[in-house]
Design a protein around this motif. Structure first.
Motif, PDB file in Angstrom:
ATOM      1  N   GLU A  94      -2.645  -0.561  10.123  1.00  0.00           N
ATOM      2  CA  GLU A  94      -3.975  -1.172  10.113  1.00  0.00           C
ATOM      3  C   GLU A  94      -4.694  -1.014   8.773  1.00  0.00           C
ATOM      4  O   GLU A  94      -5.477  -1.876   8.373  1.00  0.00           O
ATOM      5  CB  GLU A  94      -4.825  -0.557  11.236  1.00  0.00           C
ATOM      6  N   ASN A  95      -4.460   0.095   8.066  1.00  0.00           N
ATOM      7  CA  ASN A  95      -5.184   0.340   6.821  1.00  0.00           C
ATOM      8  C   ASN A  95      -4.507  -0.258   5.585  1.00  0.00           C
ATOM      9  O   ASN A  95      -4.987  -0.095   4.474  1.00  0.00           O
ATOM     10  CB  ASN A  95      -5.392   1.839   6.598  1.00  0.00           C
ATOM     11  N   TRP A  96      -3.375  -0.963   5.783  1.00  0.00           N
ATOM     12  CA  TRP A  96      -2.727  -1.611   4.647  1.00  0.00           C
ATOM     13  C   TRP A  96      -3.409  -2.949   4.355  1.00  0.00           C
ATOM     14  O   TRP A  96      -3.865  -3.652   5.270  1.00  0.00           O
ATOM     15  CB  TRP A  96      -1.257  -1.890   4.950  1.00  0.00           C
ATOM     16  N   GLU A  97      -3.451  -3.324   3.075  1.00  0.00           N
ATOM     17  CA  GLU A  97      -3.942  -4.641   2.686  1.00  0.00           C
ATOM     18  C   GLU A  97      -2.799  -5.644   2.709  1.00  0.00           C
ATOM     19  O   GLU A  97      -1.630  -5.275   2.613  1.00  0.00           O
ATOM     20  CB  GLU A  97      -4.512  -4.607   1.259  1.00  0.00           C
ATOM     21  N   MET A  98      -3.163  -6.911   2.836  1.00  0.00           N
ATOM     22  CA  MET A  98      -2.194  -7.991   2.610  1.00  0.00           C
ATOM     23  C   MET A  98      -2.679  -8.767   1.399  1.00  0.00           C
ATOM     24  O   MET A  98      -3.800  -9.274   1.388  1.00  0.00           O
ATOM     25  CB  MET A  98      -2.111  -8.920   3.824  1.00  0.00           C
ATOM     26  N   VAL A  99      -1.852  -8.824   0.352  1.00  0.00           N
ATOM     27  CA  VAL A  99      -2.254  -9.528  -0.868  1.00  0.00           C
ATOM     28  C   VAL A  99      -1.157 -10.506  -1.269  1.00  0.00           C
ATOM     29  O   VAL A  99       0.003 -10.377  -0.860  1.00  0.00           O
ATOM     30  CB  VAL A  99      -2.522  -8.535  -2.026  1.00  0.00           C
ATOM     31  N   LYS A 100      -1.520 -11.481  -2.081  1.00  0.00           N
ATOM     32  CA  LYS A 100      -0.547 -12.429  -2.618  1.00  0.00           C
ATOM     33  C   LYS A 100      -0.213 -12.052  -4.059  1.00  0.00           C
ATOM     34  O   LYS A 100      -1.049 -11.483  -4.770  1.00  0.00           O
ATOM     35  CB  LYS A 100      -1.102 -13.854  -2.564  1.00  0.00           C
ATOM     36  N   LEU A 101       0.997 -12.415  -4.484  1.00  0.00           N
ATOM     37  CA  LEU A 101       1.370 -12.139  -5.865  1.00  0.00           C
ATOM     38  C   LEU A 101       0.526 -12.935  -6.851  1.00  0.00           C
ATOM     39  O   LEU A 101       0.500 -12.618  -8.044  1.00  0.00           O
ATOM     40  CB  LEU A 101       2.857 -12.441  -6.082  1.00  0.00           C
ATOM     41  N   GLY A 102      -0.161 -13.952  -6.346  1.00  0.00           N
ATOM     42  CA  GLY A 102      -1.054 -14.729  -7.209  1.00  0.00           C
ATOM     43  C   GLY A 102      -2.435 -14.107  -7.364  1.00  0.00           C
ATOM     44  O   GLY A 102      -3.274 -14.647  -8.105  1.00  0.00           O
ATOM     45  N   ASP A 103      -2.689 -12.978  -6.706  1.00  0.00           N
ATOM     46  CA  ASP A 103      -3.988 -12.306  -6.801  1.00  0.00           C
ATOM     47  C   ASP A 103      -4.092 -11.631  -8.167  1.00  0.00           C
ATOM     48  O   ASP A 103      -3.425 -10.630  -8.438  1.00  0.00           O
ATOM     49  CB  ASP A 103      -4.121 -11.277  -5.678  1.00  0.00           C
ATOM     50  N   LYS A 104      -4.948 -12.168  -9.033  1.00  0.00           N
ATOM     51  CA  LYS A 104      -5.041 -11.685 -10.417  1.00  0.00           C
ATOM     52  C   LYS A 104      -5.602 -10.271 -10.513  1.00  0.00           C
ATOM     53  O   LYS A 104      -5.491  -9.633 -11.567  1.00  0.00           O
ATOM     54  CB  LYS A 104      -5.916 -12.649 -11.237  1.00  0.00           C
ATOM     55  N   LYS A 105      -6.183  -9.773  -9.436  1.00  0.00           N
ATOM     56  CA  LYS A 105      -6.636  -8.374  -9.437  1.00  0.00           C
ATOM     57  C   LYS A 105      -5.446  -7.426  -9.548  1.00  0.00           C
ATOM     58  O   LYS A 105      -5.560  -6.330 -10.121  1.00  0.00           O
ATOM     59  CB  LYS A 105      -7.424  -8.086  -8.158  1.00  0.00           C
ATOM     60  N   PHE A 106      -4.319  -7.860  -8.989  1.00  0.00           N
ATOM     61  CA  PHE A 106      -3.143  -6.989  -8.916  1.00  0.00           C
ATOM     62  C   PHE A 106      -2.003  -7.431  -9.837  1.00  0.00           C
ATOM     63  O   PHE A 106      -1.330  -6.588 -10.426  1.00  0.00           O
ATOM     64  CB  PHE A 106      -2.616  -6.944  -7.484  1.00  0.00           C
ATOM     65  N   PHE A 107      -1.764  -8.755  -9.926  1.00  0.00           N
ATOM     66  CA  PHE A 107      -0.537  -9.235 -10.550  1.00  0.00           C
ATOM     67  C   PHE A 107      -0.773 -10.396 -11.510  1.00  0.00           C
ATOM     68  O   PHE A 107      -1.792 -11.089 -11.435  1.00  0.00           O
ATOM     69  CB  PHE A 107       0.460  -9.706  -9.480  1.00  0.00           C
TER      70      PHE A 107
ATOM     71  N   PHE B 106       8.358  -0.511   6.501  1.00  0.00           N
ATOM     72  CA  PHE B 106       7.415  -1.605   6.251  1.00  0.00           C
ATOM     73  C   PHE B 106       6.651  -2.010   7.515  1.00  0.00           C
ATOM     74  O   PHE B 106       5.768  -2.862   7.450  1.00  0.00           O
ATOM     75  CB  PHE B 106       8.133  -2.804   5.642  1.00  0.00           C
ATOM     76  N   LYS B 107       6.976  -1.395   8.627  1.00  0.00           N
ATOM     77  CA  LYS B 107       6.190  -1.615   9.847  1.00  0.00           C
ATOM     78  C   LYS B 107       5.269  -0.430  10.140  1.00  0.00           C
ATOM     79  O   LYS B 107       4.066  -0.619  10.382  1.00  0.00           O
ATOM     80  CB  LYS B 107       7.114  -1.850  11.046  1.00  0.00           C
ATOM     81  N   TYR B 108       5.827   0.782  10.106  1.00  0.00           N
ATOM     82  CA  TYR B 108       5.053   1.966  10.495  1.00  0.00           C
ATOM     83  C   TYR B 108       4.527   2.772   9.308  1.00  0.00           C
ATOM     84  O   TYR B 108       3.668   3.637   9.482  1.00  0.00           O
ATOM     85  CB  TYR B 108       5.913   2.882  11.376  1.00  0.00           C
TER      86      TYR B 108
ATOM     87  N   PHE C 133       2.195   9.639   6.801  1.00  0.00           N
ATOM     88  CA  PHE C 133       0.926   8.930   7.002  1.00  0.00           C
ATOM     89  C   PHE C 133       0.812   8.298   8.388  1.00  0.00           C
ATOM     90  O   PHE C 133      -0.119   7.539   8.648  1.00  0.00           O
ATOM     91  CB  PHE C 133       0.774   7.836   5.936  1.00  0.00           C
ATOM     92  N   ARG C 134       1.725   8.614   9.292  1.00  0.00           N
ATOM     93  CA  ARG C 134       1.786   7.879  10.566  1.00  0.00           C
ATOM     94  C   ARG C 134       0.898   8.438  11.670  1.00  0.00           C
ATOM     95  O   ARG C 134       0.601   7.752  12.642  1.00  0.00           O
ATOM     96  CB  ARG C 134       3.233   7.838  11.067  1.00  0.00           C
ATOM     97  N   LYS C 135       0.480   9.670  11.560  1.00  0.00           N
ATOM     98  CA  LYS C 135      -0.251  10.308  12.656  1.00  0.00           C
ATOM     99  C   LYS C 135      -1.530   9.530  12.988  1.00  0.00           C
ATOM    100  O   LYS C 135      -2.372   9.287  12.121  1.00  0.00           O
ATOM    101  CB  LYS C 135      -0.599  11.749  12.286  1.00  0.00           C
ATOM    102  N   GLY C 136      -1.653   9.168  14.271  1.00  0.00           N
ATOM    103  CA  GLY C 136      -2.838   8.461  14.740  1.00  0.00           C
ATOM    104  C   GLY C 136      -2.962   7.039  14.236  1.00  0.00           C
ATOM    105  O   GLY C 136      -4.020   6.412  14.371  1.00  0.00           O
ATOM    106  N   ARG C 137      -1.915   6.511  13.688  1.00  0.00           N
ATOM    107  CA  ARG C 137      -1.964   5.191  13.043  1.00  0.00           C
ATOM    108  C   ARG C 137      -1.872   4.051  14.052  1.00  0.00           C
ATOM    109  O   ARG C 137      -1.132   4.132  15.035  1.00  0.00           O
ATOM    110  CB  ARG C 137      -0.824   5.093  12.036  1.00  0.00           C
ATOM    111  N   LYS C 138      -2.652   2.997  13.811  1.00  0.00           N
ATOM    112  CA  LYS C 138      -2.575   1.780  14.614  1.00  0.00           C
ATOM    113  C   LYS C 138      -2.005   0.657  13.751  1.00  0.00           C
ATOM    114  O   LYS C 138      -2.090   0.687  12.521  1.00  0.00           O
ATOM    115  CB  LYS C 138      -3.962   1.390  15.119  1.00  0.00           C
ATOM    116  N   LEU C 139      -1.410  -0.327  14.431  1.00  0.00           N
ATOM    117  CA  LEU C 139      -0.806  -1.454  13.736  1.00  0.00           C
ATOM    118  C   LEU C 139      -1.657  -2.704  13.893  1.00  0.00           C
ATOM    119  O   LEU C 139      -2.462  -2.818  14.817  1.00  0.00           O
ATOM    120  CB  LEU C 139       0.601  -1.724  14.272  1.00  0.00           C
ATOM    121  N   LYS C 140      -1.467  -3.646  12.977  1.00  0.00           N
ATOM    122  CA  LYS C 140      -2.127  -4.950  13.081  1.00  0.00           C
ATOM    123  C   LYS C 140      -1.099  -6.046  12.806  1.00  0.00           C
ATOM    124  O   LYS C 140      -0.101  -5.830  12.096  1.00  0.00           O
ATOM    125  CB  LYS C 140      -3.288  -5.064  12.100  1.00  0.00           C
ATOM    126  N   LYS C 141      -1.331  -7.211  13.376  1.00  0.00           N
ATOM    127  CA  LYS C 141      -0.413  -8.333  13.193  1.00  0.00           C
ATOM    128  C   LYS C 141      -0.782  -9.103  11.926  1.00  0.00           C
ATOM    129  O   LYS C 141      -1.947  -9.327  11.633  1.00  0.00           O
ATOM    130  CB  LYS C 141      -0.455  -9.260  14.407  1.00  0.00           C
TER     131      LYS C 141
END
Length: 398
Positions: A192-205, A169-171, A176-184
């Protein structure tokens, strides 16, 4: 072969009474500290040395054996052998076999129950010759050792899963890790290319609650076509079907809109809060208790149910659940609170890779756990058969 009858009080005696309370235990003492409960604590002083049997005298019956320096609380008996007719470990196993009887018949009193010591010491036990006792101890010790090995395997594999979850859940997934950068983010660093979403986001859940059986109504007396899932059934990231309840057709018609599907993720919201998992195929469409909610995945091209379930059961997911749970006398996780939980969302192929890695570890845990349970069942069977003289120990080969 004749086993000689002897009263417990004739062959063993109490060591000195302990001056310590349970509260006197610590986490740094080098000596084991036995209490009237199941837990074994630590203490900086010891009261006894050598082979001892520790029996609770207040509350519920528990018995333990230890060979070495140890301490114990005032509500615990430390028993030592005074007659050479018995091996301490054999007597321990005999008391262990009788522990349910001792708890039911010899613990009495209003309020806190206490061991009726005289009646316990008057219990008559049959003892085989010492060589047979030694053989019995050896047989039961061997099975116990196998149980301990399995316990360590389960613990070690769970620790592996915990560390692997933190890494994934960090890397992200290894592919998919080659050349990957992280974000806080609010939940820590993520790719860096992962989204952060809430369970209340009706697009997803979509979050929906379950429903209780109407007041005055009862579950069906036999199995029907309408299973009802309670919080007590939510185990091991799935559903334990061994004690399911079922609805009558009439009650199903009342509750039929509160179903959960195999594509959904459940989360318990009252009682035991934060249990998360998936519904097995055979319970697709079962009715869900009001003490749990379902997370409906609205677009399965964007979210893998296994990934979602695994994240919510991870440390990062559970911390959020605990933080959002109300701190009232009856804690509850409201549906609107569930909507605030933040989920890291990789592309679908990476979600699947992460889920498959962790599912493989789960399968290993399940295998080791089942082995442990089989050894535990074998121990119970052998303990009863041997002590009831249903097995000719002399003919058993070790």
């Amino acid at each position: 072969m004749t086993w000689s009858p002897k009263k417990i009080g004739e062959i063993c005696e109490e060591n000195k009474k302990s001056p310590y309370k349970v509260e006197d235990a610590d986490n740094v003492g080098e000596f084991l500290f036995f209490t009237s409960g199941e837990n074994i604590l630590n203490h900086s002083e010891y009261l006894v040395d050598g082979e001892n049997i520790f029996l609770s005298t207040g509350g519920y019956a528990h018995v333990k054996y230890y060979n070495g320096k140890a301490s114990y609380s005032a509500d615990t008996w430390s028993l030592k052998i005074k007659d050479k007719i018995a091996l301490p470990k054999f007597l321990y196993y005999k008391i262990l076999q009788l522990i349910k009887f001792i708890d039911k018949a010899l613990f009495r009193g209003s309020g806190l129950r206490h061991l009726q010591k005289k009646e316990f010491l008057d219990l008559q036990i049959h003892f085989p010759p010492l060589p047979i006792q030694q053989k019995i101890v050896s047989i039961l010790d061997t099975i116990q050792s196998a149980i301990e090995v399995q316990e360590k395997m389960v613990k070690k594999t769970k620790e592996l899963k915990k560390s692997m979850m933190a890494e994934l859940f960090k890397y992200g997934g290894p592919s998919f890790r080659k050349g990957r950068k992280l974000k806080k983010t609010e939940i820590g660093e993520i790719p860096e290319n992962w989204e952060m979403v809430k369970l209340g986001d009706k697009k997803f859940f979509e979050i929906k609650g379950g429903k209780r059986l109407p007041r005055g109504h009862n579950f069906a007396e036999r199995k029907t076509l309408y299973p009802y899932i309670r919080v007590i059934d939510l185990k091991s990231n799935s559903v334990d079907t061994s004690n399911l309840k079922y609805l009558t057709h009439e009650d199903y018609e009342i509750l039929k809109n509160y179903f959960i599907r195999k594509e959904d993720v459940y989360i318990s919201i009252a009682g035991t809060i934060g249990l998360v998992g998936l519904i097995p195929n055979e319970l697709n469409g079962a009715i869900l208790t009001e003490n749990a909610a379902k997370i409906v995945i609205r677009n399965r091209d964007l979210v893998d149910k296994r990934f979602l379930s695994i994240f919510l059961s991870s440390q990062k997911g559970q911390i959020q659940i605990k933080t959002l749970t109300s701190k009232s006398t009856q804690p509850k996780l409201g549906l609107y609170k569930i909507e605030q939980i933040k989920i890291p969302l990789p592309p679908l192929p990476e979600q699947r890779e992460i889920a498959e890695i962790l599912q493989t570890i789960d399968q290993k845990i399940e295998i080791e756990q089942k082995k442990k349970e089989l050894y535990e069942e074998l121990f119970k069977t052998m303990l009863n058969k041997i002590m009831n003289q249903e097995v000719d120990v002399e003919k058993l080969n070790l």
